[in-house]
Design a protein around this motif. Structure first.
Motif, mmCIF file in Angstrom:
data_model
loop_
_atom_site.group_PDB
_atom_site.id
_atom_site.type_symbol
_atom_site.label_atom_id
_atom_site.label_comp_id
_atom_site.label_asym_id
_atom_site.label_seq_id
_atom_site.Cartn_x
_atom_site.Cartn_y
_atom_site.Cartn_z
ATOM 1 N N LEU A 291 -3.112 -21.689 16.733
ATOM 2 C CA LEU A 291 -3.958 -21.009 17.706
ATOM 3 C C LEU A 291 -3.472 -19.764 18.456
ATOM 4 O O LEU A 291 -3.631 -18.770 18.761
ATOM 5 C CB LEU A 291 -4.775 -21.875 18.618
ATOM 6 C CG LEU A 291 -5.639 -21.433 19.640
ATOM 7 C CD1 LEU A 291 -6.689 -20.667 19.121
ATOM 8 C CD2 LEU A 291 -6.153 -22.580 20.515
ATOM 9 N N SER A 292 -2.058 -20.560 18.928
ATOM 10 C CA SER A 292 -1.094 -19.494 19.548
ATOM 11 C C SER A 292 -0.788 -18.136 18.721
ATOM 12 O O SER A 292 -0.863 -17.014 19.146
ATOM 13 C CB SER A 292 0.169 -20.107 19.816
ATOM 14 O OG SER A 292 0.225 -21.278 20.536
ATOM 15 N N PHE A 293 -0.687 -18.209 17.323
ATOM 16 C CA PHE A 293 -0.347 -17.126 16.475
ATOM 17 C C PHE A 293 -1.389 -16.285 16.461
ATOM 18 O O PHE A 293 -1.495 -15.122 16.517
ATOM 19 C CB PHE A 293 -0.001 -17.379 15.118
ATOM 20 C CG PHE A 293 0.329 -16.439 14.203
ATOM 21 C CD1 PHE A 293 1.501 -16.024 14.357
ATOM 22 C CD2 PHE A 293 -0.550 -15.986 13.192
ATOM 23 C CE1 PHE A 293 1.693 -14.748 13.557
ATOM 24 C CE2 PHE A 293 -0.289 -14.869 12.712
ATOM 25 C CZ PHE A 293 0.815 -14.333 12.611
ATOM 26 N N MET A 294 -2.860 -16.835 16.537
ATOM 27 C CA MET A 294 -4.034 -15.997 16.384
ATOM 28 C C MET A 294 -4.528 -15.354 17.479
ATOM 29 O O MET A 294 -4.667 -14.242 17.557
ATOM 30 C CB MET A 294 -5.042 -17.225 16.190
ATOM 31 C CG MET A 294 -6.494 -16.326 15.687
ATOM 32 S SD MET A 294 -8.002 -17.496 15.404
ATOM 33 C CE MET A 294 -8.145 -18.151 17.312
ATOM 34 N N ILE A 295 -3.978 -15.841 18.638
ATOM 35 C CA ILE A 295 -4.252 -15.354 20.045
ATOM 36 C C ILE A 295 -3.116 -14.245 20.449
ATOM 37 O O ILE A 295 -3.252 -13.023 20.976
ATOM 38 C CB ILE A 295 -4.627 -16.123 21.297
ATOM 39 C CG1 ILE A 295 -5.673 -17.098 20.759
ATOM 40 C CG2 ILE A 295 -4.744 -15.433 22.501
ATOM 41 C CD1 ILE A 295 -7.014 -16.428 20.507
ATOM 42 N N HIS A 296 -1.944 -14.632 20.174
ATOM 43 C CA HIS A 296 -0.723 -14.026 20.822
ATOM 44 C C HIS A 296 0.193 -13.466 19.724
ATOM 45 O O HIS A 296 1.362 -12.834 19.915
ATOM 46 C CB HIS A 296 0.162 -14.759 21.719
ATOM 47 C CG HIS A 296 -0.586 -15.395 22.813
ATOM 48 N ND1 HIS A 296 -1.284 -14.438 23.821
ATOM 49 C CD2 HIS A 296 -1.018 -16.552 23.344
ATOM 50 C CE1 HIS A 296 -1.741 -15.175 24.791
ATOM 51 N NE2 HIS A 296 -1.726 -16.581 24.405
ATOM 52 N N GLN A 297 0.004 -13.697 18.464
ATOM 53 C CA GLN A 297 0.721 -13.339 17.299
ATOM 54 C C GLN A 297 1.996 -14.060 17.383
ATOM 55 O O GLN A 297 3.371 -13.290 17.063
ATOM 56 C CB GLN A 297 0.938 -11.763 17.048
ATOM 57 C CG GLN A 297 -0.265 -11.179 16.720
ATOM 58 C CD GLN A 297 -1.445 -11.269 17.783
ATOM 59 O OE1 GLN A 297 -1.353 -10.590 18.809
ATOM 60 N NE2 GLN A 297 -2.583 -11.510 17.390
#
Length: 459
Positions: A291-297
């Protein structure tokens, strides 16, 4: 159960039942336009027959949708009087715009669409078909704008205090283009395209399997399959954009969707799981930091969790929000895979040889409908305890004079009436589908004389 729970159940039931029909109308309307446009350009009679057939299905869906939509407007006044006073200026403007710019266009052209075949020029009938379709699209715009304003209020100020407080528009276009409206409108449109296209795929797959209207159904299936594949892929993009917007504007909702409790920590992206609210843990299969990657890459970027908010300001039914959201995503990914696999079989020339694939399409007509419902459940339950996010709590939006027994009695009556309407809808749909297009003859080029074609097209 108290008045609030019963009123929420009643409104959820009536909205969910109504929401079966508008997406179908929009999705069927799109293919109705496509079939008639092809007929107008090519003059191939099979496309006229297809357009007429799906116009009948559209009319059934449209009629039930109008009837079931009226009830909700009365519920605003009976069960949610405080809410109605609070958002009347906002919601009333959006509903008025729907009536002026959308429903008037749709309903005025509907008569020409239904009864104008061979009574008006083909170009005029095609314009009427486009008008009905665009009217249904515009109608969705204003309803979604009103709902989106509740999710992300903009372009307003508050007048009055306490129970007399209400929101007034200060900037109409800021209200219309509030932070979530564009993403949500495109997401709803594409969900409607999927609902309509997979119903059409289901019906024509059934015809092909039963050996009825085979050539015509194969052509309709291929055209609709392209619409379904494009829409399902585009839905993935709009869903991602919508999730990014939720992370900024409604972080508590996003945290509930993924069962993320830590106030500020990297968040996992779950494929499936079960949320234990008491222990604040999720048991399931997930991608660490996804989820961190999806939102903040960035897999290690912190994401705001539920513990960053007072318990009174976060969704109470975290596991329900989590499940509805993930069911919606799972169905969406399945529809993408199914559509792309079918396109691959088409390219290989084996699309209609795979009987199991056609049977799969027969039974997937319900999946886009379920995804649409699950998405709305996740969005609305994730907004709680606010009916207008950050401004008006659901518990404060109720009518003060309504009693629990009154709501329960009306809920039972709604259930009975809606069950009858749904059975009527299924009966009319089944009757129309079993009858099929106007002739059992396949419209293969060169197989019919002009005289036979004229007789068939008139019937």
């Amino acid at each position: 159960m108290d008045v609030e729970i019963l009123s929420r159940i009643q409104f959820a039931f009536t909205v969910a039942f109504h929401y079966i029909y508008p997406p179908l109308s929009i999705g069927i309307g799109l293919l109705m336009v496509v079939f008639e446009s092809i007929y107008f350009r090519t003059k191939k009679v099979e496309y006229e027959v297809l357009a007429k057939f799906w116009t009948k299905i559209f009319a059934i869906t449209f009629g039930i949708g109008v009837v079931t939509g009226i009830v909700m407007e009365f519920e605003f006044g009976t069960n949610w009087a405080t809410y109605s006073r609070y958002v009347g200026d906002i919601f009333g403007s959006a509903l008025a715009a729907e009536g002026i710019f959308a429903f008037a266009l749709e309903s005025s052209a509907l008569g020409v669409l239904l009864f104008g075949w061979h009574k008006v020029k083909p170009a005029i009938h095609l314009v009427a078909t486009w008008a009905v379709f665009l009217g249904s699209m515009f109608s969705a715009v204003w309803i979604v704008v009103a709902n989106s304003w509740q999710q992300t209020p903009a372009g307003y100020h508050i007048v009055g205090e306490g129970l007399q407080a209400r929101a007034e528009i200060t900037d109409f276009w800021a209200m219309v283009f509030n932070p979530s409206s564009v993403d949500r409108i495109t997401h709803v449109w594409l969900g409607a395209f999927l609902a309509g296209s997979f119903l059409i795929l289901s019906v024509h797959a059934y015809f092909i399997l039963k050996g009825r209207f085979v050539l015509m159904s194969q052509r309709a299936f291929k055209i609709t399959l392209v619409v379904a594949a494009v829409s399902s892929l585009a839905q993935l993009v709009t869903g991602h954009h919508s999730a990014e917007g939720v992370s900024v504007n409604q972080p508590a909702k996003l945290a509930a969707m993924e069962g993320h409790f830590d106030a500020s920590a990297p968040a996992d992206l779950y494929l499936f799981g079960w949320v234990d609210k008491k222990s604040q843990k999720v048991t399931g299969l997930g991608l660490p930091g996804g989820l961190s990657f999806m939102i903040h890459q960035d897999f290690n970027a912190p994401v705001t969790g539920l513990n960053a908010f007072p318990e009174a300001d976060r969704p109470s039914q975290v596991n329900a929000v989590f499940q509805f959201y993930h069911l919606m995503v799972a169905i969406g990914m399945f529809l993408i895979a199914l559509s792309l696999f079918a396109l691959l079989q088409w390219k290989r020339g084996k699309l209609f040889e795979r009987k199991w694939l056609l049977w799969t399409f027969v039974f997937t007509a319900i999946l886009p409908q379920l995804a649409n419902q699950f998405g709305w459940f996740a969005a609305e339950m994730g907004r709680q305890p606010w009916v207008v996010y950050g401004l008006l709590r659901t518990s404060d939006a109720l009518s003060k004079s309504v009693q629990a027994n009154q709501v329960l009695f009306s809920l039972i009556l709604f259930f009975v009436v809606y069950a009858i309407l749904f059975l009527l809808f299924l009966y009319l749909m089944n009757k129309a589908i079993q009858k099929g297009p106007s002739s059992e003859i396949d419209f293969d080029e060169g197989s019919l004389s002009n005289e036979i074609v004229k007789v068939i097209s008139k019937n």
